[in-house]
Design a protein around this motif. Structure first.
Motif, PDB file in Angstrom:
ATOM      1  N   HIS A 214       0.706  -1.200  -0.048  1.00 34.41           N
ATOM      2  CA  HIS A 214      -0.134   0.035  -0.126  1.00 34.41           C
ATOM      3  C   HIS A 214       0.906   1.322  -0.080  1.00 34.41           C
ATOM      4  CE1 HIS A 214      -3.194   2.676   1.091  1.00 34.41           C
ATOM      5  NE2 HIS A 214      -2.637   2.971   2.254  1.00 34.41           N
ATOM      6  N   LEU A 215       0.771   1.759  -1.227  1.00 36.81           N
ATOM      7  CA  LEU A 215       1.733   3.102  -1.267  1.00 36.81           C
ATOM      8  C   LEU A 215       0.665   4.234  -1.124  1.00 36.81           C
ATOM      9  CD1 LEU A 215       4.402   4.636  -1.787  1.00 36.81           C
ATOM     10  CD2 LEU A 215       3.875   4.290  -4.224  1.00 36.81           C
ATOM     11  N   GLY A 216       0.373   4.854   0.199  1.00 38.85           N
ATOM     12  CA  GLY A 216      -0.535   5.794   0.389  1.00 38.85           C
ATOM     13  C   GLY A 216      -0.772   5.989   1.911  1.00 38.85           C
TER      14      GLY A 216
ATOM     15  N   THR B  58      -2.572   2.161  -4.675  1.00 38.92           N
ATOM     16  CA  THR B  58      -2.085   3.492  -4.611  1.00 38.92           C
ATOM     17  C   THR B  58      -2.902   4.383  -5.285  1.00 38.92           C
ATOM     18  OG1 THR B  58       0.098   4.813  -5.037  1.00 38.92           O
ATOM     19  CG2 THR B  58      -0.655   3.491  -6.769  1.00 38.92           C
TER      20      THR B  58
ATOM     21  N   TRP C 169      -5.958   1.592  -8.182  1.00 35.63           N
ATOM     22  CA  TRP C 169      -5.984   2.852  -7.890  1.00 35.63           C
ATOM     23  C   TRP C 169      -7.176   3.368  -7.114  1.00 35.63           C
ATOM     24  CZ3 TRP C 169      -9.545   5.903 -10.053  1.00 35.63           C
ATOM     25  CH2 TRP C 169     -10.295   5.178 -11.290  1.00 35.63           C
TER      26      TRP C 169
ATOM     27  N   TYR D 164      -3.080  12.399  -2.619  1.00 37.84           N
ATOM     28  CA  TYR D 164      -4.116  11.294  -2.270  1.00 37.84           C
ATOM     29  C   TYR D 164      -5.416  12.083  -1.941  1.00 37.84           C
ATOM     30  CZ  TYR D 164      -6.497   7.602  -0.355  1.00 37.84           C
ATOM     31  OH  TYR D 164      -7.082   6.212   0.065  1.00 37.84           O
TER      32      TYR D 164
END
Lengths: 352, 460
Positions: free
Chosen positions: A124-126, A195, A222, A352
């Protein structure tokens, strides 16, 4: 049996009116409003069409003590508090005990139907921290027996930088995030990357990282910000042609509405559907009336769950209303975009 | 000649990104409005990912080799005379005129200038580079400073498109973000270049948002940006980007006014409808300010309000939305300065024409001091602020000028103006600001921005 059709959903609403406005079961937040609504939710609210009679309480979620949101009937259970991203001002808060997990089990099935592997590890890039998305993604990983990796992202800092015109620093921050993602991807086996569109754009602009994901990851999800139709096509056909590229629409208040499995002849490549058991997303015009199918309207949310009752909330987004897909009872949402004129507040989507 | 024949609006066309010889139909669409109302084109926009894909593809093929010179002369000829992508030269001129509001006469002149400037590229190059022979075995090669060039264009005038053609000429591979109102000129130039034999992998055409243009400028080795003060601000100190912002072209009037000087100043302000960055926007004078401003206003007030397609038309027209913006801008400036045009003109700064377009009337205002903050304001139509200047003010009010036109006998002042770094070009007497021959710098030495010298020493 779970309510799906509008008739069943109406019955579900009536049942939960008794719960949320029952002295022993309702939350202090809603019980405190009961006498000032101008109608009796127990007798006057009989179905979906009546939910628009409730005031939009979303602004109050910025300030109300979160404990007052917990229904008395669930007093013994552990609850967590999650924040929204604060795109339109101070963050709004929700409470969650078990509802979100139930929702995510359903959402995971939808993701699998769109090509996301049911097993494997997730990156999880968030945001994590107070943002519910971090919990969501860890849950998907756990449900498939995978390990959950995360890179911490503070979306409020990015919005702060962009709002102050400090774009170079925002870019530096993005590169800092990508450095961390690269470290994970180089040594760990990742099946699914979750992400945001701006971070996917930044990934694509770093050849080595892009190649690592293109060649090593099986699905890309996404979420979090809007994406243009052409950008989506570029992701799908040019940058990640061998992967499932799947979208999730959602936010802290409404939960998640994953992409529905593509149907032949769909005019839009990506159509979102909410959890039919508890949620309706209506696309409405300026007067609050539903727009016809194929037309763009502003998103209005009704969430009717045991833990949270959030009726008649105008969201910051607009979308095109589509008829329910095969076997579904809820409308689809296509081409979600940020709703532009929102009481003069400058909306900064950030990364984000 | 002179018979007003109604010109039919060109049929709307589809314009899409064009990458290395392929048209890529984009799913992201916008409409390009006509100054007459309605739409001129359906534009496919490149989001950042499509721009990135184009950049990757361009960079793969970029080799820094200059195409044959004949390709450019042939392309210039085709641009002016051939049917390209189904578009005749007449349709092209009309399309840009309807999109930008430039008059038909200005467009014809622009096509001639483009052809001439492209044809002069070898001469310009020779004039802008010092000699390279240092005795037998010793020489300097001028080579591109990078491989990939990005051009972020504005829509005020077609001729600046020569800047990216020049980058191609020297061996760069080029990505062009067209101005939002004039995608037609670079589209047609690229078609002409390809028809003349340019390698398709050398060029990409990407209609896109400002943010994507910024992305291209960051990623390219060299680039150029045209635009207003806000658009160019972040590139001001970036060595790899040539900035073509507001020109703030000024005149220093230190002599008595006669008709020829008034005509000269009026033409400096109004030529091409006042759209050039070299159009005069401020007059600083040792003579009575009110009188200078009145005479200039009277002269500009004589320019007729005509649709852009008429032969006698000289002023720019705009669409309804821009007309409203201009009304507001002019009202705000009138509130803080003295208006001289009002006595010689209709009073309404924008006139609605019968064909549906709107014509901003020339505006002359005066300020009471040289350092008034409004001095230096540029609007995209004939707009001049006259302000007093004395020796005591010195060179300060003359700064930040693309061109400074000095009308004075004081040699010292001329010398000081030439030595002032923020004055980019000096003209003396009744010389129009854009007057040049190949080799006269427009704003620094653009050839040396594109090329760098590399020593070559060979064994004898």
């Amino acid at each position: 049996m779970t309510p799906h059709s509008d008739t069943e959903f109406d019955a579900h609403i009536r049942k939960l009116m008794a719960w949320h406005f029952g002295e022993d079961t309702g939350s202090p937040f809603w019980l405190g409003k009961k006498g000032r609504l101008g109608f009796d939710p127990l007798t006057d609210i009989t179905g979906l069409a009546d939910l628009a009679r409730f005031p939009d309480v979303s602004e109050e979620l910025r300030t109300v003590p979160a404990q007052r949101l917990i229904p008395r009937g669930l007093a013994g259970r552990p609850f967590r508090v999650y924040d929204s991203g604060g795109t339109t001002g101070a963050p709004k808060r929700i409470v969650d005990s078990g509802y979100r997990s139930t929702l995510l089990e359903w959402a995971r099935e939808r993701l699998i139907a769109s090509g996301v592997p049911g097993d494997g590890n997730w990156l999880h890039l968030g945001p994590s921290g107070p943002h519910v998305i971090g919990f969501d993604v860890s849950r998907y990983a756990a449900l498939g027996g995978g390990v959950f990796y995360t890179v911490d992202l503070d979306p409020r800092w990015v919005k702060h930088l962009l709002g102050a015109g400090r774009t170079d620093e925002a870019d530096d921050y993005v590169q800092h995030l990508l450095d961390q993602a690269e470290t994970i991807l180089e040594s760990q086996d990742i099946a699914v990357l979750n992400t945001t569109p701006p971070l996917l754009e930044a990934i694509c602009a770093r050849p080595k990282l892009h190649a690592r994901i293109r060649d090593g990851v099986r699905a890309i999800i996404w979420a979090g910000t809007s994406i243009s139709a052409e950008s989506l096509r570029q992701l799908d056909e040019v940058f990640f042609p061998g992967q499932a590229v799947v979208g999730i629409y959602g936010n802290s208040l409404m939960g998640v509405a994953p992409q529905r499995p593509a149907a032949p002849g769909d005019p839009y490549p990506c159509v979102f559907e909410p959890y039919p058991v508890t949620t309706r997303l209506e696309l409405v015009d300026d007067e609050g009336a539903l727009v016809p199918y194929g037309e763009r309207g502003r998103v209005r949310l009704h969430l009717v769950a045991e833990e949270m009752f959030l009726p008649n909330i105008l969201e910051r987004d607009s979308a095109v209303r589509l008829a329910p897909g095969p076997g579904s009872v809820v409308d689809g949402l296509a081409d979600v975009q940020t709703y532009t004129a929102l009481d003069g507040v400058r909306i900064i989507e950030g990364v984000y | 000649m002179g018979t007003p024949t109604p010109t039919p609006a060109p049929a709307p066309i589809t314009v899409d990104p064009y990458i290395c010889g392929r048209t890529t139909a984009s799913a992201d669409r916008t409409r390009l409005p006509s100054v007459l109302g309605g739409d001129l084109a359906d534009i496919g926009n490149a989001p950042r990912l499509l721009a990135l894909a184009a950049l990757n593809e361009i960079r793969t093929h970029a080799d820094g080799r200059a195409p044959a010179t004949e390709i450019f002369t042939e392309a210039a000829r085709l641009f002016a005379t051939a049917t390209l992508e189904g578009e005749t030269p007449q349709e092209y001129v009309l399309r840009v005129s309807h999109a930008t509001g430039l008059t038909a006469a200005a467009m014809d002149q622009a096509v001639r200038d483009l052809v001439a400037e492209i044809g002069e590229l070898p001469e310009t190059t020779a004039a802008e580079l010092p000699g390279t022979r240092f005795g037998e075995g010793f020489g300097t090669r001028w080579v591109p400073r990078g491989r990939v060039f990005a051009a972020v264009m504005a829509s005020n005038h077609p001729v600046p498109n020569v800047s990216w053609v020049q980058a191609l000429f020297h061996g760069y591979s080029v990505l062009v973000k067209p101005g939002s109102r004039d995608p037609f000129t670079p589209r047609r130039l690229i078609a002409a270049l390809l028809a003349a034999g340019l390698e398709p992998a050398k060029v990409a055409f990407l209609p896109c948002a400002h943010a994507v243009g910024d992305f291209l400028l960051r990623e390219a080795d060299r680039g150029i940006i045209y635009g207003g003060a806000r658009a160019v601000a972040q590139w001001q100190d970036r060595e790899s980007v040539a900035v073509r912002g507001p020109g703030r072209t000024k005149a220093l009037l230190d002599q008595d006014l006669d008709d020829s000087v008034v005509d000269h100043l009026a033409l400096s302000a109004s030529f091409d409808g006042g759209t050039r960055c070299t159009n005069l926007s401020a007059v600083l004078t040792t003579r009575p300010v009110g009188e200078v401003a009145d005479r200039l206003a009277e002269r500009l007030g004589r320019l007729p309000s005509l649709p852009a397609t008429e032969d006698e038309a000289t002023l720019l027209v705009v669409d309804r939305a821009r007309a409203e913006q201009i009304r507001e801008q002019v009202a705000a400036l009138r509130a803080q300065l003295t208006d001289h045009s009002v006595g010689f003109d209709s009073g309404d700064p924008v006139v609605e024409l019968d064909d549906g377009s709107f014509l901003p009337r020339p505006v002359v205002l005066s300020a009471d001091r040289a350092d008034h903050p409004a001095v230096g304001t540029e609007l995209p139509f004939p707009f001049v602020i006259v302000a007093p200047w004395t020796d005591a003010d010195g060179v300060a009010p003359l700064r930040e000028s693309l061109v400074l036109n000095v009308l004075t006998d004081r040699e010292e002042l001329v010398d000081e103006a030439v030595r002032e770094p923020s004055v980019r070009k000096v003209t003396r007497g009744t010389v129009l600001p854009w007057t040049a021959v190949p080799g006269i710098p427009h704003d620094d030495n653009y050839t040396q921005f594109l090329l760098e010298p590399k020593g070559m020493v060979a064994q004898r």
